[in-house]
Design a protein around this motif. Structure first.
Motif, PDB file in Angstrom:
ATOM      1  N   ALA A  13       0.833  -1.206   0.000  1.00 19.22           N
ATOM      2  CA  ALA A  13       0.000   0.000   0.000  1.00 19.22           C
ATOM      3  C   ALA A  13       0.865   1.252   0.000  1.00 19.22           C
ATOM      4  CB  ALA A  13      -0.922   0.008   1.214  1.00 19.22           C
ATOM      5  N   GLY A  14       0.511   2.180  -0.872  1.00 19.98           N
ATOM      6  CA  GLY A  14       1.206   3.451  -0.930  1.00 19.98           C
ATOM      7  C   GLY A  14       0.904   4.313   0.289  1.00 19.98           C
ATOM      8  N   ARG A  15       1.563   5.446   0.368  1.00 22.40           N
ATOM      9  CA  ARG A  15       1.372   6.369   1.484  1.00 22.40           C
ATOM     10  C   ARG A  15      -0.110   6.687   1.673  1.00 22.40           C
ATOM     11  NH1 ARG A  15       5.084  11.368   1.960  1.00 22.40           N
ATOM     12  NH2 ARG A  15       6.100  10.010   3.431  1.00 22.40           N
ATOM     13  N   GLY A  16      -0.586   6.517   2.884  1.00 21.99           N
ATOM     14  CA  GLY A  16      -1.993   6.760   3.193  1.00 21.99           C
ATOM     15  C   GLY A  16      -2.820   5.487   3.177  1.00 21.99           C
ATOM     16  N   GLY A  17      -2.256   4.387   2.682  1.00 18.01           N
ATOM     17  CA  GLY A  17      -2.882   3.075   2.747  1.00 18.01           C
ATOM     18  C   GLY A  17      -4.247   2.968   2.113  1.00 18.01           C
ATOM     19  N   VAL A  18      -5.056   2.057   2.677  1.00 17.44           N
ATOM     20  CA  VAL A  18      -6.419   1.816   2.208  1.00 17.44           C
ATOM     21  C   VAL A  18      -7.369   1.964   3.381  1.00 17.44           C
ATOM     22  CG1 VAL A  18      -5.663   0.269   0.373  1.00 17.44           C
ATOM     23  CG2 VAL A  18      -6.329  -0.683   2.559  1.00 17.44           C
ATOM     24  N   ARG A  19      -8.606   2.316   3.075  1.00 14.49           N
ATOM     25  CA  ARG A  19      -9.612   2.525   4.119  1.00 14.49           C
ATOM     26  C   ARG A  19     -10.519   1.295   4.202  1.00 14.49           C
ATOM     27  NH1 ARG A  19     -10.703   6.921   6.630  1.00 14.49           N
ATOM     28  NH2 ARG A  19      -9.649   8.183   5.072  1.00 14.49           N
ATOM     29  N   THR A  20     -10.642   0.757   5.422  1.00 17.12           N
ATOM     30  CA  THR A  20     -11.508  -0.403   5.641  1.00 17.12           C
ATOM     31  C   THR A  20     -12.625  -0.052   6.609  1.00 17.12           C
ATOM     32  OG1 THR A  20     -10.299  -1.308   7.533  1.00 17.12           O
ATOM     33  CG2 THR A  20      -9.530  -1.948   5.326  1.00 17.12           C
ATOM     34  N   GLU A  21     -13.704  -0.830   6.549  1.00 19.83           N
ATOM     35  CA  GLU A  21     -14.839  -0.617   7.444  1.00 19.83           C
ATOM     36  C   GLU A  21     -14.509  -1.012   8.881  1.00 19.83           C
ATOM     37  OE1 GLU A  21     -17.817   0.841   6.661  1.00 19.83           O
ATOM     38  OE2 GLU A  21     -16.807   1.250   4.766  1.00 19.83           O
ATOM     39  N   GLU A  22     -13.811  -2.113   9.055  1.00 21.48           N
ATOM     40  CA  GLU A  22     -13.592  -2.658  10.390  1.00 21.48           C
ATOM     41  C   GLU A  22     -12.361  -2.107  11.109  1.00 21.48           C
ATOM     42  OE1 GLU A  22     -15.564  -5.588   7.684  1.00 21.48           O
ATOM     43  OE2 GLU A  22     -13.676  -4.514   7.574  1.00 21.48           O
ATOM     44  N   ALA A  23     -11.326  -1.784  10.376  1.00 21.26           N
ATOM     45  CA  ALA A  23     -10.050  -1.440  11.024  1.00 21.26           C
ATOM     46  C   ALA A  23      -9.508  -0.068  10.659  1.00 21.26           C
ATOM     47  CB  ALA A  23      -9.004  -2.506  10.687  1.00 21.26           C
ATOM     48  N   GLY A  24     -10.271   0.717   9.912  1.00 21.07           N
ATOM     49  CA  GLY A  24      -9.758   2.022   9.501  1.00 21.07           C
ATOM     50  C   GLY A  24      -8.716   1.864   8.402  1.00 21.07           C
ATOM     51  N   ILE A  25      -7.623   2.590   8.508  1.00 22.34           N
ATOM     52  CA  ILE A  25      -6.581   2.587   7.487  1.00 22.34           C
ATOM     53  C   ILE A  25      -5.612   1.424   7.701  1.00 22.34           C
ATOM     54  CG2 ILE A  25      -4.613   3.874   6.541  1.00 22.34           C
ATOM     55  CD1 ILE A  25      -7.240   5.152   5.796  1.00 22.34           C
ATOM     56  N   LEU A  26      -5.350   0.671   6.623  1.00 20.11           N
ATOM     57  CA  LEU A  26      -4.320  -0.370   6.640  1.00 20.11           C
ATOM     58  C   LEU A  26      -3.182   0.064   5.736  1.00 20.11           C
ATOM     59  CD1 LEU A  26      -6.338  -3.704   6.241  1.00 20.11           C
ATOM     60  CD2 LEU A  26      -5.726  -2.518   8.341  1.00 20.11           C
ATOM     61  N   THR A  27      -1.970  -0.238   6.142  1.00 25.38           N
ATOM     62  CA  THR A  27      -0.790   0.068   5.338  1.00 25.38           C
ATOM     63  C   THR A  27       0.098  -1.167   5.286  1.00 25.38           C
ATOM     64  OG1 THR A  27       0.418   0.873   7.269  1.00 25.38           O
ATOM     65  CG2 THR A  27      -0.820   2.515   6.009  1.00 25.38           C
ATOM     66  N   GLY A  28       1.094  -1.134   4.417  1.00 26.34           N
ATOM     67  CA  GLY A  28       2.046  -2.232   4.353  1.00 26.34           C
ATOM     68  C   GLY A  28       1.721  -3.234   3.264  1.00 26.34           C
ATOM     69  N   ASP A  29       2.178  -4.474   3.460  1.00 24.61           N
ATOM     70  CA  ASP A  29       2.031  -5.557   2.500  1.00 24.61           C
ATOM     71  C   ASP A  29       0.649  -6.192   2.637  1.00 24.61           C
ATOM     72  OD1 ASP A  29       2.419  -7.632   0.723  1.00 24.61           O
ATOM     73  OD2 ASP A  29       3.871  -8.694   1.972  1.00 24.61           O
ATOM     74  N   LEU A  30      -0.199  -6.003   1.624  1.00 24.37           N
ATOM     75  CA  LEU A  30      -1.584  -6.447   1.689  1.00 24.37           C
ATOM     76  C   LEU A  30      -1.921  -7.455   0.592  1.00 24.37           C
ATOM     77  CD1 LEU A  30      -3.293  -2.961   2.203  1.00 24.37           C
ATOM     78  CD2 LEU A  30      -2.635  -4.610   3.968  1.00 24.37           C
ATOM     79  N   THR A  31      -2.972  -8.209   0.827  1.00 28.40           N
ATOM     80  CA  THR A  31      -3.582  -9.075  -0.171  1.00 28.40           C
ATOM     81  C   THR A  31      -4.961  -8.503  -0.470  1.00 28.40           C
ATOM     82  OG1 THR A  31      -2.388 -11.028   0.579  1.00 28.40           O
ATOM     83  CG2 THR A  31      -4.431 -11.409  -0.630  1.00 28.40           C
ATOM     84  N   VAL A  32      -5.301  -8.401  -1.755  1.00 36.86           N
ATOM     85  CA  VAL A  32      -6.584  -7.866  -2.194  1.00 36.86           C
ATOM     86  C   VAL A  32      -7.404  -9.013  -2.783  1.00 36.86           C
ATOM     87  CG1 VAL A  32      -7.746  -6.226  -3.737  1.00 36.86           C
ATOM     88  CG2 VAL A  32      -5.518  -5.639  -2.728  1.00 36.86           C
ATOM     89  N   HIS A  33      -8.649  -9.145  -2.345  1.00 38.98           N
ATOM     90  CA  HIS A  33      -9.521 -10.221  -2.828  1.00 38.98           C
ATOM     91  C   HIS A  33     -10.861  -9.637  -3.261  1.00 38.98           C
ATOM     92  CE1 HIS A  33     -11.144 -14.271  -3.103  1.00 38.98           C
ATOM     93  NE2 HIS A  33     -12.224 -13.818  -2.493  1.00 38.98           N
ATOM     94  N   THR A  34     -11.298 -10.002  -4.463  1.00 40.66           N
ATOM     95  CA  THR A  34     -12.586  -9.568  -4.999  1.00 40.66           C
ATOM     96  C   THR A  34     -13.415 -10.794  -5.331  1.00 40.66           C
ATOM     97  OG1 THR A  34     -11.567  -7.604  -5.978  1.00 40.66           O
ATOM     98  CG2 THR A  34     -13.725  -8.235  -6.831  1.00 40.66           C
ATOM     99  N   THR A  35     -14.656 -10.806  -4.871  1.00 43.35           N
ATOM    100  CA  THR A  35     -15.598 -11.870  -5.196  1.00 43.35           C
ATOM    101  C   THR A  35     -16.795 -11.251  -5.900  1.00 43.35           C
ATOM    102  OG1 THR A  35     -14.955 -13.117  -3.234  1.00 43.35           O
ATOM    103  CG2 THR A  35     -17.037 -13.723  -4.273  1.00 43.35           C
ATOM    104  N   TRP A  36     -17.163 -11.826  -7.046  1.00 45.04           N
ATOM    105  CA  TRP A  36     -18.307 -11.350  -7.830  1.00 45.04           C
ATOM    106  C   TRP A  36     -19.383 -12.417  -7.801  1.00 45.04           C
ATOM    107  CZ3 TRP A  36     -19.951 -13.086 -12.879  1.00 45.04           C
ATOM    108  CH2 TRP A  36     -20.932 -12.281 -13.458  1.00 45.04           C
ATOM    109  N   ASP A  37     -20.623 -12.028  -7.482  1.00 41.49           N
ATOM    110  CA  ASP A  37     -21.713 -12.997  -7.354  1.00 41.49           C
ATOM    111  C   ASP A  37     -22.731 -12.932  -8.492  1.00 41.49           C
ATOM    112  OD1 ASP A  37     -23.285 -10.745  -6.906  1.00 41.49           O
ATOM    113  OD2 ASP A  37     -23.777 -11.260  -4.840  1.00 41.49           O
ATOM    114  N   GLY A  38     -22.367 -12.253  -9.560  1.00 39.68           N
ATOM    115  CA  GLY A  38     -23.293 -12.111 -10.684  1.00 39.68           C
ATOM    116  C   GLY A  38     -24.025 -10.783 -10.705  1.00 39.68           C
ATOM    117  N   ARG A  39     -24.003 -10.079  -9.579  1.00 37.59           N
ATOM    118  CA  ARG A  39     -24.666  -8.770  -9.481  1.00 37.59           C
ATOM    119  C   ARG A  39     -23.765  -7.692  -8.912  1.00 37.59           C
ATOM    120  NH1 ARG A  39     -27.882 -11.537  -5.871  1.00 37.59           N
ATOM    121  NH2 ARG A  39     -27.261  -9.859  -4.530  1.00 37.59           N
ATOM    122  N   GLU A  40     -22.956  -8.075  -7.939  1.00 39.35           N
ATOM    123  CA  GLU A  40     -22.095  -7.086  -7.287  1.00 39.35           C
ATOM    124  C   GLU A  40     -20.762  -7.718  -6.922  1.00 39.35           C
ATOM    125  OE1 GLU A  40     -24.478  -5.731  -4.015  1.00 39.35           O
ATOM    126  OE2 GLU A  40     -23.965  -7.441  -2.778  1.00 39.35           O
TER     127      GLU A  40
END
Length: 96
Positions: A13-40
């Motif tokens: 993650a670049g400076r300023g990281g990513v914003r999450t619902e549960e933990a606020g801002i995360l920074t550092g080495d992350l894994t990104v996962h996307t699941t698509w259910d046919g609608r969203e």
């Protein structure tokens, strides 16, 4: 039921990281996962090598096709690398 998922590991993650619902801002080495259910698409992130997933702010997002969800996943990976408190785009118009 139609569904698909993508996972990208080792996304620093670049400076300023990513914003999450549960933990606020995360920074550092992350894994990104996307699941698509046919609608969203649901997008989550975790610290690479851990088991706890966090919902990226803005997820889920309406996503009518598998290809658009794949494109969304790649856009989010790039946004995480850019940092700045990255979130999920609010509409499919941003990644079409």
């Amino acid at each position: 039921m139609t569904w698909a998922s993508w996972t990208t590991t080792g996304v620093f993650a670049g400076r300023g990281g990513v914003r999450t619902e549960e933990a606020g801002i995360l920074t550092g080495d992350l894994t990104v996962h996307t699941t698509w259910d046919g609608r969203e698409a649901d997008v989550t992130v975790q610290y690479s090598g851990t088991s706890q997933w966090f919902t990226l702010t803005g997820s889920p997002v309406s996503c009518p096709t598998e290809q658009e969800s794949r494109t969304l996943h790649q856009e989010i990976v790039e946004a995480v690398r850019a940092g700045g408190g990255a979130t999920v785009p609010s509409t499919t118009e941003t990644y079409r």
